[in-house]
Design a protein around this motif. Structure first.
Motif, PDB file in Angstrom:
ATOM      1  N   ILE A 189       3.848  26.588 -18.614  1.00  0.00           N
ATOM      2  CA  ILE A 189       4.285  25.282 -18.111  1.00  0.00           C
ATOM      3  C   ILE A 189       4.078  25.206 -16.600  1.00  0.00           C
ATOM      4  O   ILE A 189       3.577  24.207 -16.072  1.00  0.00           O
ATOM      5  N   ALA A 190       4.447  26.271 -15.895  1.00  0.00           N
ATOM      6  CA  ALA A 190       4.241  26.294 -14.443  1.00  0.00           C
ATOM      7  C   ALA A 190       2.759  26.202 -14.106  1.00  0.00           C
ATOM      8  O   ALA A 190       2.364  25.518 -13.148  1.00  0.00           O
ATOM      9  N   ALA A 191       1.916  26.861 -14.894  1.00  0.00           N
ATOM     10  CA  ALA A 191       0.467  26.786 -14.665  1.00  0.00           C
ATOM     11  C   ALA A 191      -0.044  25.366 -14.888  1.00  0.00           C
ATOM     12  O   ALA A 191      -0.887  24.867 -14.124  1.00  0.00           O
ATOM     13  N   ALA A 194      -1.860  23.121 -12.036  1.00  0.00           N
ATOM     14  CA  ALA A 194      -3.221  22.642 -12.272  1.00  0.00           C
ATOM     15  C   ALA A 194      -3.286  21.125 -12.214  1.00  0.00           C
ATOM     16  O   ALA A 194      -4.226  20.552 -11.642  1.00  0.00           O
ATOM     17  N   THR A 195      -2.305  20.450 -12.790  1.00  0.00           N
ATOM     18  CA  THR A 195      -2.313  18.983 -12.780  1.00  0.00           C
ATOM     19  C   THR A 195      -2.255  18.452 -11.358  1.00  0.00           C
ATOM     20  O   THR A 195      -2.961  17.498 -11.007  1.00  0.00           O
ATOM     21  N   ARG A 196      -1.465  19.060 -10.514  1.00  0.00           N
ATOM     22  CA  ARG A 196      -1.386  18.606  -9.121  1.00  0.00           C
ATOM     23  C   ARG A 196      -2.682  18.884  -8.367  1.00  0.00           C
ATOM     24  O   ARG A 196      -3.224  18.014  -7.670  1.00  0.00           O
ATOM     25  N   GLU A 197      -3.219  20.084  -8.506  1.00  0.00           N
ATOM     26  CA  GLU A 197      -4.388  20.466  -7.711  1.00  0.00           C
ATOM     27  C   GLU A 197      -5.670  19.806  -8.197  1.00  0.00           C
ATOM     28  O   GLU A 197      -6.517  19.401  -7.394  1.00  0.00           O
ATOM     29  N   MET A 198      -5.826  19.661  -9.499  1.00  0.00           N
ATOM     30  CA  MET A 198      -7.082  19.143 -10.036  1.00  0.00           C
ATOM     31  C   MET A 198      -7.159  17.615  -9.971  1.00  0.00           C
ATOM     32  O   MET A 198      -8.208  17.034 -10.219  1.00  0.00           O
ATOM     33  N   TRP A 224      -6.581  22.109 -21.812  1.00  0.00           N
ATOM     34  CA  TRP A 224      -5.654  23.214 -22.050  1.00  0.00           C
ATOM     35  C   TRP A 224      -5.697  24.193 -20.877  1.00  0.00           C
ATOM     36  O   TRP A 224      -6.755  24.459 -20.312  1.00  0.00           O
ATOM     37  N   VAL A 225      -4.542  24.732 -20.534  1.00  0.00           N
ATOM     38  CA  VAL A 225      -4.481  25.664 -19.413  1.00  0.00           C
ATOM     39  C   VAL A 225      -3.501  26.784 -19.744  1.00  0.00           C
ATOM     40  O   VAL A 225      -2.528  26.584 -20.472  1.00  0.00           O
ATOM     41  N   ARG A 226      -3.811  27.969 -19.217  1.00  0.00           N
ATOM     42  CA  ARG A 226      -2.925  29.121 -19.392  1.00  0.00           C
ATOM     43  C   ARG A 226      -2.694  29.796 -18.042  1.00  0.00           C
ATOM     44  O   ARG A 226      -3.516  29.680 -17.125  1.00  0.00           O
ATOM     45  N   ALA A 227      -1.578  30.450 -17.931  1.00  0.00           N
ATOM     46  CA  ALA A 227      -1.292  31.227 -16.732  1.00  0.00           C
ATOM     47  C   ALA A 227      -2.162  32.481 -16.717  1.00  0.00           C
ATOM     48  O   ALA A 227      -2.473  33.050 -17.759  1.00  0.00           O
ATOM     49  N   ASP A 228      -2.582  32.894 -15.516  1.00  0.00           N
ATOM     50  CA  ASP A 228      -3.299  34.164 -15.391  1.00  0.00           C
ATOM     51  C   ASP A 228      -3.016  34.774 -14.023  1.00  0.00           C
ATOM     52  O   ASP A 228      -2.192  34.265 -13.257  1.00  0.00           O
ATOM     53  N   PRO A 245      -6.029  34.104  -8.141  1.00  0.00           N
ATOM     54  CA  PRO A 245      -5.360  33.512  -6.972  1.00  0.00           C
ATOM     55  C   PRO A 245      -4.768  32.139  -7.253  1.00  0.00           C
ATOM     56  O   PRO A 245      -3.713  31.788  -6.724  1.00  0.00           O
ATOM     57  N   LYS A 246      -5.423  31.334  -8.117  1.00  0.00           N
ATOM     58  CA  LYS A 246      -4.876  30.022  -8.465  1.00  0.00           C
ATOM     59  C   LYS A 246      -3.645  30.130  -9.356  1.00  0.00           C
ATOM     60  O   LYS A 246      -2.776  29.263  -9.339  1.00  0.00           O
ATOM     61  N   GLY A 247      -3.615  31.168 -10.181  1.00  0.00           N
ATOM     62  CA  GLY A 247      -2.491  31.342 -11.082  1.00  0.00           C
ATOM     63  C   GLY A 247      -2.668  30.682 -12.428  1.00  0.00           C
ATOM     64  O   GLY A 247      -1.755  30.671 -13.252  1.00  0.00           O
ATOM     65  N   TYR A 248      -3.845  30.105 -12.667  1.00  0.00           N
ATOM     66  CA  TYR A 248      -4.094  29.468 -13.959  1.00  0.00           C
ATOM     67  C   TYR A 248      -5.579  29.486 -14.268  1.00  0.00           C
ATOM     68  O   TYR A 248      -6.424  29.640 -13.379  1.00  0.00           O
TER      69      TYR A 248
END
Length: 478
Positions: free
Chosen positions: A269-271, A275-279, A331-335, A338-341
């Motif tokens: 969820i945090a990822a 991602a939604t904010r940055e992209m 779809w996005v996952r945490a990783d 450096p971006k975290g996703y």
């Protein structure tokens, strides 16, 4: 005691074993399910269309040419050489289309104004016949008990504007047009949306070249086009407020890319939120935060947009509502990057509708509302578009589009979840009222809940129209 309390106690109400009869249990279960699928009392149900996609009459009553007139008449740009010259002929048949809306029982209609009907060259003297036409449409809607929600720019840019969106002056021209329309219509139109889908009319038209004006510009020029787009929105908000009647509500309709967590756990969820904010940094993020975030500026470097004094204050003008066009998830996952996703790509087996891009992922409906709410806390949210293309074969005068009903049922269910959790979603506009000119796909893709025979212009309700009518009647998921 409210009805939910009755359900909780109903199995013992009246005493005795009769309360535990199968019929009593079934009635209680049915009532519980009905309540659990309901929307708030004043939830707004509507349909959406756009001027170039339905109106036709491109050379009537003083309308000027648009970049989509030019693009669709350029060989090889639109499927089958289709154009919007006639489309659904709604310019002449708007009364018939409003009857379709009334038969559905909608409370609102999201429509767009053709800028070039008002100002044939984009600026200059207003065209009275254009004003008269939209006055007739709006008055007919109001007489039918349907509120107009007006989008001022839905891609059909007047071709007479030099440099189109590459020219900063286009943003200023839009503000003039927006202020003029607010002055003319805000006695009856209480909700204006400035622009529709920034990413589409900038990137698809100037980066990928698959939409009008069909350009493939280098990164710096694309970023400047994007800047002019959000600037037009911001200046438009200011112009509407300056010319509209008191109490007029202003927002936009944006196809914000919603990054949806692969699993509903805290890290994913945090990822998704990050991602939604940055992209969306060049579009909704800039509008809601009044600045270009550091991640975007650092990524673009020398290609970042050139910003003049006062631009970001205009772009960040406060909004009364945000409207979202929601179709498909990313779809996005945490990783551990450096971006975290990491974005999880769609694959060949991903379920989709008739349009190849339209991946089915109902969860995006919930996450669109939740993530935008948690990131930027808008006062009010609307879904300004949600719908699906389908093959829609007609058999014995019927179109049983069960695939579209499946899509809509699942997405509306996720919107209902967001409402139940307290997010400020106040209304839903289904795309679309009827089949229409679907941009580069021409007439090969059908999104309507009414079938249009483009040879005769006959409108036929599909199964999805009957389904949506029942949703509206019950104010609940069906």
């Amino acid at each position: 005691m409210n009805r939910r309390d009755v359900i909780k106690t109903g199995l013992t109400t009246g005493g005795g074993l009769a309360a535990f009869s199968p019929k009593g249990l079934m009635a209680a279960t049915t009532e519980r399910r009905r309540l659990d699928s309901s929307f708030p009392k004043n939830f707004l149900w509507g349909c959406a269309t756009a001027s170039y996609q339905i109106e036709g009459a491109v050379k009537e009553d003083g309308r000027g040419a648009t970049i989509w007139d030019v693009f669709s008449h350029t060989q090889g740009k639109v499927a089958n050489g289709d154009t919007g010259d006639v489309a659904c002929d709604s310019y002449h048949r708007y009364r018939d289309d409003i009857r379709l809306l009334k038969d559905l029982g909608v409370g609102a209609y999201r429509m767009s104004i053709a800028w070039s009907r008002m100002f044939p060259e984009g600026r200059g003297a207003a065209n009275q016949k254009g004003i008269d036409y939209y006055n007739r449409v709006i008055d007919t809607l109001l007489a039918a008990g349907i509120k107009p929600y007006v989008t001022l720019f839905h891609w059909d840019l007047p071709a007479g504007l030099p440099g189109e969106w590459r020219n900063r002056d286009t943003a200023l021209a839009f503000a003039d047009y927006a202020g003029f329309m607010a002055g003319k219509l805000s006695d009856r139109v209480r909700h204006f949306m400035t622009v529709n889908e920034l990413r589409c009319f900038t990137d698809l038209g100037h980066l990928q070249g698959i939409h009008a004006p069909g350009l493939k510009l280098p990164p710096a020029e694309v970023n400047q086009v994007r800047h002019h787009g959000v600037l037009a929105h911001g200046l438009g908000v200011q112009a509407i407020r300056a010319h509209a009647r008191a109490g007029t509500q202003v927002g936009l309709a944006d196809n914000t890319t919603i990054y949806t967590p692969v699993i509903e756990t805290p890290e994913h969820i945090a990822a998704a939120k990050k991602a939604t904010r940055e992209m969306n940094a060049m579009f909704l993020t800039a509008i809601m935060e009044g600045r270009y975030i550091d991640e975007y500026l650092g990524q673009e470097g020398a290609a970042a947009p050139k910003v003049q004094a006062g631009d970001m204050a205009a772009i960040g003008s406060p909004l009364d509502f945000v409207s979202l066009n929601v179709y498909t998830p990313e779809w996005v996952r945490a990783d551990d990057s450096p971006k975290g996703y990491a974005v999880v790509p769609h694959i060949a087996s991903s379920p989709r509708m008739a349009s190849p891009w339209l991946i089915v992922g109902p969860e995006v409906a919930y996450w669109a509302v939740r993530l935008v709410s948690e990131l930027w806390d808008p006062k009010t949210l609307f879904i300004s578009e949600n719908g699906a293309s389908a093959d829609d074969p007609m058999t014995n005068g019927r179109v049983d589009d069960v695939d579209r009903v499946m899509y809509l049922r699942n997405y509306v269910g996720q919107f209902r979840r967001a409402v139940a959790e307290g997010y400020p979603l106040k209304g839903y506009f289904l795309w679309s009222l009827m089949d229409n000119f679907e941009w580069a796909d021409g007439y090969t893709k059908r999104f309507g809940i009414h079938y249009v025979d483009f040879a005769t212009q006959k409108r036929t309700p599909k199964l999805s129209a009957r389904w949506y009518r029942e949703v509206i009647r019950r104010n609940a998921l069906v």
